[in-house]
Write a protein that holds these residues in place. Structure first.
Motif, PDB file in Angstrom:
ATOM      1  N   VAL A   1       0.838  -1.201   0.000  1.00 21.17           N
ATOM      2  CA  VAL A   1       0.000   0.000   0.000  1.00 21.17           C
ATOM      3  C   VAL A   1       0.874   1.252   0.000  1.00 21.17           C
ATOM      4  CG1 VAL A   1      -1.837   1.258   1.199  1.00 21.17           C
ATOM      5  CG2 VAL A   1      -1.836  -1.248   1.207  1.00 21.17           C
ATOM      6  N   VAL A   2       1.931   1.242   0.790  1.00 23.30           N
ATOM      7  CA  VAL A   2       2.852   2.382   0.827  1.00 23.30           C
ATOM      8  C   VAL A   2       3.490   2.589  -0.546  1.00 23.30           C
ATOM      9  CG1 VAL A   2       4.987   3.260   1.825  1.00 23.30           C
ATOM     10  CG2 VAL A   2       3.294   2.136   3.296  1.00 23.30           C
ATOM     11  N   ALA A   3       3.883   1.490  -1.189  1.00 20.03           N
ATOM     12  CA  ALA A   3       4.472   1.594  -2.529  1.00 20.03           C
ATOM     13  C   ALA A   3       3.450   2.123  -3.527  1.00 20.03           C
ATOM     14  CB  ALA A   3       4.994   0.223  -2.973  1.00 20.03           C
ATOM     15  N   ALA A   4       2.200   1.709  -3.359  1.00 17.54           N
ATOM     16  CA  ALA A   4       1.139   2.185  -4.245  1.00 17.54           C
ATOM     17  C   ALA A   4       0.973   3.695  -4.127  1.00 17.54           C
ATOM     18  CB  ALA A   4      -0.176   1.475  -3.917  1.00 17.54           C
ATOM     19  N   ARG A   5       1.076   4.207  -2.908  1.00 16.13           N
ATOM     20  CA  ARG A   5       0.945   5.649  -2.735  1.00 16.13           C
ATOM     21  C   ARG A   5       2.060   6.391  -3.469  1.00 16.13           C
ATOM     22  NH1 ARG A   5      -0.015   8.769   2.891  1.00 16.13           N
ATOM     23  NH2 ARG A   5       1.903   7.697   3.516  1.00 16.13           N
ATOM     24  N   GLU A   6       3.251   5.859  -3.437  1.00 23.13           N
ATOM     25  CA  GLU A   6       4.352   6.490  -4.165  1.00 23.13           C
ATOM     26  C   GLU A   6       4.068   6.501  -5.665  1.00 23.13           C
ATOM     27  OE1 GLU A   6       7.852   4.391  -3.055  1.00 23.13           O
ATOM     28  OE2 GLU A   6       7.788   5.020  -0.951  1.00 23.13           O
TER      29      GLU A   6
ATOM     30  N   VAL B   1      -8.609  -0.648   2.374  1.00 23.60           N
ATOM     31  CA  VAL B   1      -8.707   0.312   3.469  1.00 23.60           C
ATOM     32  C   VAL B   1      -8.499  -0.373   4.811  1.00 23.60           C
ATOM     33  CG1 VAL B   1     -10.289   1.864   4.695  1.00 23.60           C
ATOM     34  CG2 VAL B   1     -10.154   1.941   2.201  1.00 23.60           C
ATOM     35  N   ALA B   2      -9.095  -1.559   4.990  1.00 24.31           N
ATOM     36  CA  ALA B   2      -8.938  -2.294   6.245  1.00 24.31           C
ATOM     37  C   ALA B   2      -7.471  -2.647   6.491  1.00 24.31           C
ATOM     38  CB  ALA B   2      -9.792  -3.554   6.223  1.00 24.31           C
ATOM     39  N   LEU B   3      -6.782  -3.133   5.465  1.00 22.69           N
ATOM     40  CA  LEU B   3      -5.373  -3.505   5.606  1.00 22.69           C
ATOM     41  C   LEU B   3      -4.530  -2.300   6.008  1.00 22.69           C
ATOM     42  CD1 LEU B   3      -2.949  -5.404   5.249  1.00 22.69           C
ATOM     43  CD2 LEU B   3      -2.999  -4.858   2.797  1.00 22.69           C
ATOM     44  N   ALA B   4      -4.705  -1.189   5.305  1.00 21.66           N
ATOM     45  CA  ALA B   4      -3.891  -0.010   5.579  1.00 21.66           C
ATOM     46  C   ALA B   4      -4.219   0.610   6.925  1.00 21.66           C
ATOM     47  CB  ALA B   4      -4.099   1.018   4.465  1.00 21.66           C
TER      48      ALA B   4
END
Length: 402
Positions: A11-16, A189-192
Motif C-alpha cells: 500500500v505504501v508503494a502504491a501511494r508512491e 482500506v482495512a489492511l492499511a
C-alpha cells in the motif's frame, strides 16, 4: 496476513506510484451526522477524486505495473462505470489502449466519460458479472491484459491508499464505514488502516438487494448470489473476489446491508445538508449510519466512494428519498362530481400547509356522480404528513395513500 499476497508495504508503494496521479481527497466534518451518531462524523470525499471515484487509485497502480510487452497488448476491463473510467483514464496516462465491457443499461454519463478517456466500450449482458465473463474471454482471445475491478493485489493496494490518508487526516478515527461490492475498497482500506491503527473498526455496507458478503462470510468462502435491480449499481456484484474476501474475512469487523429507501435518503442528506453530489453506491456508508447510528463508534469516517451519477437517475432517486423521508405524500381521494368540490379540497390543503405538486382528475371507472382525484403533495416531513391525513379524514374525506 502474508497469505493474502497484499501487505502494508504494498500500500505504501502504491501511494508512491500515485503521487502525481491521485488527489489527496478532503475529509469534511458533518454536523448533521455527528448529531445523529452522538460524536464526530467525517466524510472522506472520494467522489471528488479524478474520474469521479476512488477507482483510479487501483486501476493506475495495476496498469502502471505492466511490462512494456503487456502495455503493447492493451488492457481490457469490465465495469458498471467507475472502474471503467478509472481504467480508461489510467490507460491514457500510462500510454496503452483500453477496451471496457459494460452491462446493458450502464448510466449514460459513465459510458460517455469512459469513451472520452479513450476507451472502446462494448456492452455485454445485464450485470457486471456477465461483463466480467466477456472481458475475460476477450483477454484470452486477444492477449489483452485483464484489469480486474477488485480481485488483484495491485488494485487492492491502490484502494488501500485511502486508508493511509484517513488515518493521517484523523489519527483518532474510531470507525471507518464504506460501500462494499466486490471488496477491493474495503479490503485495501482495512489492511492499511489497521496496520496503522489496529483498534479501528471497519464496516462494509452492501445494498440489501445485491448482498453477496453476508452469505459468503457465513459460509467461510465466496458464495455467488444473483443481484436484484438496485439503484446502487456500482456495488451490485454477485460474487466476492477471492483475494478481497480473504482480507475482509479477517480484517473487516462487520458487514451490514441497507435498503433502497435508506440509500435514497442518504443521497438526499448528502446533497441537502453536506452539499455533496454522490451516486447511490457511494452513499451506502452514510445510509448505514442513518439506519444504525448507535452501532458506529466515533469518530466515524464514511467514505463517499463515487459521484458519477446520471442526472435523470439523480432526479428519480431524490424523489424516492424525499418520499421515504415523508416529505412527499401521494393519495387518492373520491369526490362528489359537482362544481367546487376539487377547489374546496385544494383550499383545505393550502390551509394545512401542504404544497400540491400534481393533480389527476379521473372519471372513468367511478360511480355516477363521483370522481377520483390523485394528488401528489410536498410536506414538511412525517409528522406534517400525518397531520394532513388526520385533518382530511376528520373532515370526512376517504383517503387511500399510494
Amino acid at each position: 496476513m502474508s497469505e493474502s499476497r497484499v501487505t502494508y508495504e504494498d500500500v505504501v508503494a502504491a501511494r508512491e506510484s500515485l503521487a502525481d496521479v491521485a488527489l489527496r481527497t478532503p475529509l469534511l466534518h458533518s454536523h448533521v451526522l455527528s448529531g445523529i451518531v452522538g460524536g464526530p462524523v467525517h466524510l472522506k470525499c472520494e467522489h471528488l477524486q479524478r474520474s469521479g471515484s476512488f477507482k483510479i487509485r487501483g486501476a493506475y497502480v495495476r496498469i502502471a505495473g505492466l511490462t512494456e510487452s503487456e502495455r503493447r497488448r492493451g488492457v481490457v476491463a469490465a465495469s458498471a462505470g467507475n472502474h471503467a473510467q478509472g481504467v480508461a483514464l489510467a490507460s491514457g496516462l500510462v500510454g496503452t489502449s483500453s477496451t471496457v465491457y459494460m452491462p446493458q443499461g450502464a448510466p449514460l454519463p459513465k459510458v460517455a466519460a469512459t469513451r472520452s478517456y479513450g476507451a472502446e466500450v462494448i456492452f455485454a449482458g445485464d450485470t457486471v458479472d456477465v461483463a466480467l465473463e466477456r472481458a475475460g474471454e476477450h483477454a484470452e482471445r486477444t492477449g489483452a491484459v485483464f484489469i480486474h475491478p477488485f480481485d488483484h493485489p495491485d488494485v487492492i493496494a491502490g484502494q488501500g491508499t485511502i486508508g493511509l490518508e484517513i488515518v493521517e487526516q484523523l489519527p483518532e478515527v474510531g470507525t471507518i464505514v464504506m460501500s462494499l461490492g466486490g471488496g477491493g475498497l474495503a479490503a485495501g482500506v482495512a489492511l492499511a488502516a489497521k496496520s496503522l491503527r489496529p483498534g479501528v473498526r471497519i464496516v462494509g455496507v452492501q445494498a440489501e438487494r445485491a448482498a453477496a458478503y453476508p452469505a459468503s462470510l457465513a459460509a467461510g468462502h465466496p458464495v455467488e448470489v444473483r443481484p436484484a435491480s438496485t439503484m446502487a449499481d456500482g456495488i451490485a456484484v454477485g460474487r466476492p473476489g477471492e483475494l478481497p474476501f480473504e482480507l475482509i474475512h479477517y480484517l473487516v469487523d462487520n458487514v451490514v446491508t441497507v435498503t433502497e429507501s435508506q440509500i435514497s435518503q442518504a443521497l438526499v442528506l448528502c446533497l441537502e445538508r453536506a452539499k455533496q453530489v454522490v451516486e447511490p453506491a457511494g452513499v451506502a456508508g452514510v445510509a448505514a449510519i442513518l439506519a444504525h447510528p448507535r452501532v458506529f463508534e466515533p469518530p466515524v469516517v464514511a467514505v463517499l466512494s463515487g459521484g458519477n451519477v446520471d442526472p435523470l437517475l439523480l432526479a428519480k432517486v431524490l424523489r424516492h428519498g424525499l418520499a421515504a423521508a415523508g416529505r412527499y405524500l401521494t393519495m387518492r381521494v373520491p369526490l362528489s362530481d359537482r362544481p367546487g368540490a376539487l377547489a374546496t379540497l385544494l383550499a383545505r390543503l393550502a390551509e394545512l400547509g401542504a404544497n400540491v405538486l400534481d393533480v389527476v382528475h379521473e372519471r372513468l371507472g367511478m360511480h355516477p356522480g363521483e370522481v377520483e382525484v390523485q394528488l401528489q403533495l410536498e410536506t414538511r416531513g412525517p409528522a406534517h404528513s400525518a397531520e394532513v391525513l388526520g385533518s382530511l379524514r376528520t373532515d370526512g374525506y376517504k383517503i387511500v395513500c399510494t
